[in-house]
Scaffold this motif. Structure first.
Motif, PDB file in Angstrom:
ATOM      1  N   ALA A 311       0.830  -1.208   0.000  1.00 25.84           N
ATOM      2  CA  ALA A 311       0.000   0.000   0.000  1.00 25.84           C
ATOM      3  C   ALA A 311       0.863   1.256   0.000  1.00 25.84           C
ATOM      4  CB  ALA A 311      -0.936  -0.013   1.206  1.00 25.84           C
ATOM      5  N   ALA A 312       1.973   1.231   0.759  1.00 21.26           N
ATOM      6  CA  ALA A 312       2.864   2.388   0.808  1.00 21.26           C
ATOM      7  C   ALA A 312       3.486   2.654  -0.550  1.00 21.26           C
ATOM      8  CB  ALA A 312       3.953   2.162   1.856  1.00 21.26           C
ATOM      9  N   GLU A 313       3.829   1.579  -1.278  1.00 23.79           N
ATOM     10  CA  GLU A 313       4.389   1.750  -2.614  1.00 23.79           C
ATOM     11  C   GLU A 313       3.377   2.409  -3.546  1.00 23.79           C
ATOM     12  OE1 GLU A 313       6.434  -0.921  -6.189  1.00 23.79           O
ATOM     13  OE2 GLU A 313       6.478  -1.626  -4.119  1.00 23.79           O
ATOM     14  N   LEU A 314       2.106   2.125  -3.313  1.00 29.47           N
ATOM     15  CA  LEU A 314       1.039   2.718  -4.117  1.00 29.47           C
ATOM     16  C   LEU A 314       0.645   4.111  -3.625  1.00 29.47           C
ATOM     17  CD1 LEU A 314      -1.161  -0.493  -4.305  1.00 29.47           C
ATOM     18  CD2 LEU A 314      -0.059   0.585  -6.268  1.00 29.47           C
ATOM     19  N   GLY A 315       1.077   4.471  -2.412  1.00 30.03           N
ATOM     20  CA  GLY A 315       0.673   5.737  -1.824  1.00 30.03           C
ATOM     21  C   GLY A 315      -0.782   5.747  -1.407  1.00 30.03           C
ATOM     22  N   ARG A 316      -1.280   4.572  -1.001  1.00 27.42           N
ATOM     23  CA  ARG A 316      -2.676   4.427  -0.604  1.00 27.42           C
ATOM     24  C   ARG A 316      -2.766   3.724   0.742  1.00 27.42           C
ATOM     25  NH1 ARG A 316      -4.526   1.710  -6.160  1.00 27.42           N
ATOM     26  NH2 ARG A 316      -6.280   0.923  -4.914  1.00 27.42           N
ATOM     27  N   PRO A 317      -3.835   3.927   1.497  1.00 25.22           N
ATOM     28  CA  PRO A 317      -3.961   3.277   2.798  1.00 25.22           C
ATOM     29  C   PRO A 317      -4.358   1.808   2.673  1.00 25.22           C
ATOM     30  CG  PRO A 317      -5.906   4.602   2.363  1.00 25.22           C
ATOM     31  CD  PRO A 317      -4.948   4.865   1.237  1.00 25.22           C
ATOM     32  N   ALA A 318      -3.844   0.964   3.552  1.00 26.90           N
ATOM     33  CA  ALA A 318      -4.249  -0.436   3.635  1.00 26.90           C
ATOM     34  C   ALA A 318      -5.341  -0.565   4.687  1.00 26.90           C
ATOM     35  CB  ALA A 318      -3.061  -1.314   3.992  1.00 26.90           C
ATOM     36  N   ARG A 319      -6.411  -1.302   4.359  1.00 29.51           N
ATOM     37  CA  ARG A 319      -7.518  -1.466   5.297  1.00 29.51           C
ATOM     38  C   ARG A 319      -7.966  -2.920   5.316  1.00 29.51           C
ATOM     39  NH1 ARG A 319     -10.643   2.890   6.741  1.00 29.51           N
ATOM     40  NH2 ARG A 319     -11.498   1.377   8.216  1.00 29.51           N
ATOM     41  N   GLN A 320      -8.038  -3.485   6.514  1.00 28.42           N
ATOM     42  CA  GLN A 320      -8.571  -4.839   6.643  1.00 28.42           C
ATOM     43  C   GLN A 320     -10.086  -4.790   6.472  1.00 28.42           C
ATOM     44  OE1 GLN A 320      -7.501  -6.866  10.261  1.00 28.42           O
ATOM     45  NE2 GLN A 320      -8.850  -8.613   9.858  1.00 28.42           N
ATOM     46  N   ARG A 321     -10.612  -5.812   5.823  1.00 29.57           N
ATOM     47  CA  ARG A 321     -12.051  -5.878   5.562  1.00 29.57           C
ATOM     48  C   ARG A 321     -12.605  -7.229   5.998  1.00 29.57           C
ATOM     49  NH1 ARG A 321     -13.015  -9.498   1.495  1.00 29.57           N
ATOM     50  NH2 ARG A 321     -11.394  -9.832  -0.087  1.00 29.57           N
ATOM     51  N   THR A 322     -13.925  -7.307   6.018  1.00 33.49           N
ATOM     52  CA  THR A 322     -14.590  -8.591   6.189  1.00 33.49           C
ATOM     53  C   THR A 322     -14.810  -9.206   4.815  1.00 33.49           C
ATOM     54  OG1 THR A 322     -16.834  -7.704   5.976  1.00 33.49           O
ATOM     55  CG2 THR A 322     -15.826  -7.647   8.180  1.00 33.49           C
ATOM     56  N   THR A 323     -15.354 -10.412   4.806  1.00 34.74           N
ATOM     57  CA  THR A 323     -15.642 -11.084   3.542  1.00 34.74           C
ATOM     58  C   THR A 323     -16.587 -10.254   2.683  1.00 34.74           C
ATOM     59  OG1 THR A 323     -15.376 -13.212   4.662  1.00 34.74           O
ATOM     60  CG2 THR A 323     -16.491 -13.232   2.523  1.00 34.74           C
ATOM     61  N   ARG A 324     -17.513  -9.565   3.316  1.00 31.03           N
ATOM     62  CA  ARG A 324     -18.494  -8.771   2.564  1.00 31.03           C
ATOM     63  C   ARG A 324     -18.100  -7.303   2.435  1.00 31.03           C
ATOM     64  NH1 ARG A 324     -24.318 -11.448   4.475  1.00 31.03           N
ATOM     65  NH2 ARG A 324     -23.916 -13.501   3.526  1.00 31.03           N
ATOM     66  N   TYR A 325     -16.833  -7.031   2.658  1.00 33.21           N
ATOM     67  CA  TYR A 325     -16.233  -5.720   2.400  1.00 33.21           C
ATOM     68  C   TYR A 325     -16.639  -4.629   3.383  1.00 33.21           C
ATOM     69  CZ  TYR A 325     -13.754  -7.280  -1.704  1.00 33.21           C
ATOM     70  OH  TYR A 325     -12.876  -7.942  -2.527  1.00 33.21           O
ATOM     71  N   ASP A 326     -17.049  -5.008   4.565  1.00 27.90           N
ATOM     72  CA  ASP A 326     -17.143  -4.010   5.624  1.00 27.90           C
ATOM     73  C   ASP A 326     -15.726  -3.782   6.139  1.00 27.90           C
ATOM     74  OD1 ASP A 326     -19.949  -3.763   5.579  1.00 27.90           O
ATOM     75  OD2 ASP A 326     -20.136  -5.641   6.721  1.00 27.90           O
ATOM     76  N   LEU A 327     -15.359  -2.528   6.356  1.00 28.57           N
ATOM     77  CA  LEU A 327     -14.021  -2.223   6.817  1.00 28.57           C
ATOM     78  C   LEU A 327     -13.911  -2.421   8.322  1.00 28.57           C
ATOM     79  CD1 LEU A 327     -13.224   0.980   4.729  1.00 28.57           C
ATOM     80  CD2 LEU A 327     -12.571  -1.387   4.245  1.00 28.57           C
ATOM     81  N   LEU A 328     -12.781  -2.955   8.753  1.00 27.77           N
ATOM     82  CA  LEU A 328     -12.555  -3.205  10.178  1.00 27.77           C
ATOM     83  C   LEU A 328     -11.642  -2.132  10.744  1.00 27.77           C
ATOM     84  CD1 LEU A 328     -12.051  -7.073  10.105  1.00 27.77           C
ATOM     85  CD2 LEU A 328     -14.110  -5.803  10.746  1.00 27.77           C
TER      86      LEU A 328
END
Length: 328
Positions: A311-328
């Protein structure tokens, strides 16, 4: 949001190269940003292969407990149960996993396994899916889609394969039972660009009807040594980038998450895909120490630090998600 793209235009874009490819990827990435934002998402999961753990429910229980202790929110089950398993073995497996770690999301049973489980119980696929849902099943893999063209499927299988209509029926039934699914394409073998586009259009049509697909994953076909099929060589990076970008444009507003399947393409190519329309890295595929070989991808895993580096190489934040794409 939807993007206006004719089939002929999509086929032409699949052949993009050089600056045309860079322009295509930039266009797809702009659509990605508008639809889902800049975060690079991932899920912490563990795969269990029934061919390795068999029907040993005690082992399965312990593996799920370990996965949850390592931070997994999802357990994936791959492949059918052995022929000698009890008729209700699939439901026993669901109950065992759901009971081992309450709150864990169980992602299991491709269309072929749904059909197998229903046949063993002598009930309809819908009835099996409803029972499995009530027992703790959360979603099903939309794999075994290959290319959704009967001729291609038959040639790939070297004989009869599950017809497209049957695959669509089973996936649609799962969605109607309240289960989400992934959607996939196995590409780079004997299919044509037009058949790739038709595959995407069919997935889009199912998504419009059910809203049940959480993501799309394009997976390159791995040619087997000495294969008799007239398959192409492994898809090039150019082909992979173009297909990911076109998938973003065709599926926009219907399937909004596009995965960069790092176990299939490697992290370097995955980063390129995340710059060209993809937004998700998929699962970390943790092994654990109790029985690392329980998953089909033993030894192929990412850590949270790996994701942060990407994510840092892309300059974007990394976010953990659930299977159905709710962010944790």
């Amino acid at each position: 949001m939807t993007t206006s793209l004719t089939d002929a235009e999509a086929v032409e874009l699949l052949g993009a190269d050089g600056q045309d490819l860079e322009d295509l990827c930039a266009r797809a990435d702009a659509v990605r940003r508008e639809l889902v934002g800049d975060q690079v998402t991932f899920v912490v999961n563990r795969n269990l292969n029934t061919e390795r753990v068999g029907a040993d429910l005690s082992l399965v229980h312990d593996l799920v407990v370990e996965a949850a202790s390592l931070g997994a929110t999802e357990v994936c089950v791959q492949n059918p149960l052995p022929a000698g398993a009890p008729d209700d073995g699939y439901l026993d497996l669901v109950r065992t996993i759901a009971g081992a770690a309450p709150g864990i999301h169980l992602h299991a049973f491709r269309p072929a396994e749904v059909a197998d489980a229903a046949a063993r119980l002598g009930i309809s696929p819908r009835s099996f899916l409803e029972r499995a849902r009530d027992a703790g099943l959360g979603s099903v893999p939309g794999t075994a889609a290959k290319i959704l063209d009967d001729d291609v499927r038959t040639r790939l299988a070297g004989g009869p394969d599950m017809p497209v209509a049957r695959w669509v029926e089973l996936i649609t039934t799962a969605h109607e039972a309240g289960l989400t699914s992934t959607s996939t394409m196995l590409y780079g073998h004997i299919e044509t660009p037009a058949q790739q586009v038709a595959h995407l259009r069919l997935l889009a049509a199912i998504a419009e009807k059910t809203g049940g697909f959480t993501e799309f994953i394009a997976m390159p076909f791995p040619p087997a040594p000495g294969a008799a099929l007239p398959v192409n060589s492994r898809p090039s990076v150019r082909e992979t980038r173009a297909l990911t970008a076109v998938s973003r444009l065709v599926l926009a507003g219907r399937i909004n998450h596009i995965q960069a399947p790092w176990p299939k393409v490697g992290t370097a190519v995955a980063i390129q895909l995340l710059r060209g329309g993809a937004d998700d890295l998929g699962g970390l595929l943790i092994d654990g120490v109790l029985d690392p070989s329980a998953g089909q991808e033993q030894g192929i895993s990412l850590t949270r630090d790996d994701v942060a580096t990407i994510a840092a190489e892309l300059g974007r934040p990394a976010r953990q998600r659930t299977t159905r794409y709710d962010l944790l």
